[in-house]
Design a protein around this motif. Structure first.
Motif, PDB file in Angstrom:
ATOM      1  N   PRO A   1       0.819  -1.227   0.000  1.00  0.00           N
ATOM      2  CA  PRO A   1       0.000   0.000   0.000  1.00  0.00           C
ATOM      3  C   PRO A   1       0.848   1.270   0.000  1.00  0.00           C
ATOM      4  O   PRO A   1       0.454   2.284  -0.574  1.00  0.00           O
ATOM      5  N   SER A   2       2.030   1.218   0.604  1.00  0.00           N
ATOM      6  CA  SER A   2       2.885   2.406   0.639  1.00  0.00           C
ATOM      7  C   SER A   2       3.355   2.806  -0.756  1.00  0.00           C
ATOM      8  O   SER A   2       3.639   3.988  -0.991  1.00  0.00           O
ATOM      9  N   ALA A   3       3.420   1.846  -1.667  1.00  0.00           N
ATOM     10  CA  ALA A   3       3.849   2.157  -3.036  1.00  0.00           C
ATOM     11  C   ALA A   3       2.841   3.069  -3.737  1.00  0.00           C
ATOM     12  O   ALA A   3       3.199   3.786  -4.668  1.00  0.00           O
ATOM     13  N   VAL A   4       1.599   3.041  -3.294  1.00  0.00           N
ATOM     14  CA  VAL A   4       0.566   3.905  -3.882  1.00  0.00           C
ATOM     15  C   VAL A   4       0.355   5.152  -3.025  1.00  0.00           C
ATOM     16  O   VAL A   4       0.237   6.269  -3.543  1.00  0.00           O
ATOM     17  N   ILE A   5       0.333   4.953  -1.714  1.00  0.00           N
ATOM     18  CA  ILE A   5      -0.022   6.049  -0.806  1.00  0.00           C
ATOM     19  C   ILE A   5       1.058   7.137  -0.761  1.00  0.00           C
ATOM     20  O   ILE A   5       0.735   8.335  -0.780  1.00  0.00           O
TER      21      ILE A   5
END
Length: 164
Positions: free
Chosen positions: A13-17
């Protein structure tokens, strides 16, 4: 263990957020049009870098089995992600140094996770090789007991024939 598991679930999720945060931060703290053009280049690179580091971490069997990253990973990811969040605030005079720090931390996270993957794989391959090597060696075969004790007296009778 909770922190390590939380970072395990935060990897992808951090790759998008985080790239989205940079765009949101630009919209809130807007520093100009050229910054936005720079973000159009930086955000996809950050996305790919986050996916690469997360993929390398997920490639380790210990991470998949325990569903938790290592403490090295936690430390580097914390510093890296915090640098991205602070960069997204676009503080004048500090943002360029935070960007350099973020790049260095991203490179460190990549190389440390790759080092952990290679080290863990080497140990597993060596253990497998040792197991096959032990299995390939001939085993000492015990002969069935013939009923005689080692200290028993043996009597030998010789037979002589007269030849006439």
């Amino acid at each position: 263990m909770f922190v390590r598991k939380a970072f395990y679930w935060w990897l992808f999720p951090s790759a998008v957020i985080l790239p989205a945060w940079l765009l949101i931060g630009w919209a809130i703290f807007g520093t100009g049009g050229w910054t936005f053009v720079g973000l159009l280049v930086v955000c996809p690179i950050l996305f790919v870098a986050q996916l690469a580091v997360g993929g390398i971490m997920m490639a380790r069997r210990s991470v998949r089995d325990s569903r938790a990253v290592s403490w090295y990973d936690v430390g580097l990811l914390t510093a890296w992600h915090l640098s991205v969040v602070v960069f997204g605030l676009f503080i004048p005079g500090v943002s360029s140094w935070i960007a350099v720090l973020g790049i260095l931390l991203g490179l460190a996270a990549f190389w440390v996770s790759l080092w952990e993957l290679v080290t863990e794989a080497r140990v597993r391959v060596q253990q497998t090789f040792d197991a096959y090597e032990r299995a390939a060696q001939p085993q000492q075969v015990r002969r069935p007991d013939d009923g005689f004790a080692d200290d028993a007296e043996i009597i030998v009778i010789e037979e002589h024939r007269d030849e006439r």
